[in-house]
Write a protein that holds these residues in place. Structure first.
Motif, PDB file in Angstrom:
ATOM      1  N   MET A   1       0.821  -1.201   0.000  1.00 34.81           N
ATOM      2  CA  MET A   1       0.000   0.000   0.000  1.00 34.81           C
ATOM      3  C   MET A   1       0.865   1.265   0.000  1.00 34.81           C
ATOM      4  N   LYS A   2       1.951   1.235   0.802  1.00 33.03           N
ATOM      5  CA  LYS A   2       2.793   2.421   0.880  1.00 33.03           C
ATOM      6  C   LYS A   2       3.523   2.673  -0.432  1.00 33.03           C
ATOM      7  N   ARG A   3       3.958   1.606  -1.095  1.00 31.29           N
ATOM      8  CA  ARG A   3       4.630   1.776  -2.379  1.00 31.29           C
ATOM      9  C   ARG A   3       3.667   2.331  -3.424  1.00 31.29           C
ATOM     10  N   GLU A   4       2.455   1.837  -3.410  1.00 30.93           N
ATOM     11  CA  GLU A   4       1.452   2.320  -4.362  1.00 30.93           C
ATOM     12  C   GLU A   4       1.152   3.795  -4.123  1.00 30.93           C
ATOM     13  N   LEU A   5       1.047   4.189  -2.873  1.00 32.54           N
ATOM     14  CA  LEU A   5       0.792   5.585  -2.533  1.00 32.54           C
ATOM     15  C   LEU A   5       1.967   6.473  -2.936  1.00 32.54           C
ATOM     16  N   ALA A   6       3.181   5.990  -2.710  1.00 33.72           N
ATOM     17  CA  ALA A   6       4.370   6.759  -3.102  1.00 33.72           C
ATOM     18  C   ALA A   6       4.449   6.889  -4.623  1.00 33.72           C
TER      19      ALA A   6
ATOM     20  N   GLU B   1       1.892   6.881  -6.728  1.00 34.85           N
ATOM     21  CA  GLU B   1       0.850   7.835  -7.149  1.00 34.85           C
ATOM     22  C   GLU B   1       1.272   9.271  -6.844  1.00 34.85           C
ATOM     23  N   ALA B   2       1.898   9.485  -5.689  1.00 34.09           N
ATOM     24  CA  ALA B   2       2.372  10.831  -5.341  1.00 34.09           C
ATOM     25  C   ALA B   2       3.453  11.295  -6.311  1.00 34.09           C
ATOM     26  N   MET B   3       4.357  10.382  -6.692  1.00 35.33           N
ATOM     27  CA  MET B   3       5.390  10.735  -7.652  1.00 35.33           C
ATOM     28  C   MET B   3       4.792  11.077  -9.007  1.00 35.33           C
ATOM     29  N   ASN B   4       3.785  10.335  -9.422  1.00 32.29           N
ATOM     30  CA  ASN B   4       3.118  10.638 -10.689  1.00 32.29           C
ATOM     31  C   ASN B   4       2.454  11.998 -10.650  1.00 32.29           C
ATOM     32  N   LEU B   5       1.824  12.339  -9.527  1.00 35.85           N
ATOM     33  CA  LEU B   5       1.195  13.651  -9.403  1.00 35.85           C
ATOM     34  C   LEU B   5       2.230  14.779  -9.433  1.00 35.85           C
ATOM     35  N   VAL B   6       3.370  14.552  -8.818  1.00 39.73           N
ATOM     36  CA  VAL B   6       4.435  15.556  -8.832  1.00 39.73           C
ATOM     37  C   VAL B   6       4.951  15.752 -10.253  1.00 39.73           C
ATOM     38  N   ILE B   7       5.128  14.673 -10.999  1.00 42.69           N
ATOM     39  CA  ILE B   7       5.618  14.776 -12.369  1.00 42.69           C
ATOM     40  C   ILE B   7       4.607  15.497 -13.249  1.00 42.69           C
ATOM     41  N   VAL B   8       3.331  15.150 -13.120  1.00 42.72           N
ATOM     42  CA  VAL B   8       2.296  15.802 -13.925  1.00 42.72           C
ATOM     43  C   VAL B   8       2.205  17.284 -13.580  1.00 42.72           C
TER      44      VAL B   8
END
Length: 78
Positions: free
Chosen positions: A1-6, A8-15
């Protein structure tokens, strides 16, 4: 779960960063005769200035997607 959340957060930062960079590039003058150093400094400052707006835009667009995903996940577990 933590890896998936990290992830998703990285994808949001890139976008967010890409939206901000496109916004900053659109604010630059197309016919400027300045040198590359001046243009890169101008682009950098415009990029920093447009980050909060881009973050707000990305969050407004992504919150409904994540809400639906969260509710479907809760429904599947129940």
């Amino acid at each position: 779960m933590k890896r998936e959340l990290a992830r998703e957060a990285m994808n949001l930062v890139i976008v967010t960063s890409m939206v901000s960079l496109i916004s900053a590039y659109g604010q630059m003058g197309a016919n400027g005769t300045q040198g590359w150093l001046f243009k890169s400094k101008l682009l950098g400052s415009l990029w920093i200035d447009s980050l909060p707006g881009a973050a707000g835009l990305v969050l407004m667009l992504m919150i409904p997607l994540y809400a639906v995903r969260f509710l479907l996940n809760r429904r599947a577990k129940a």
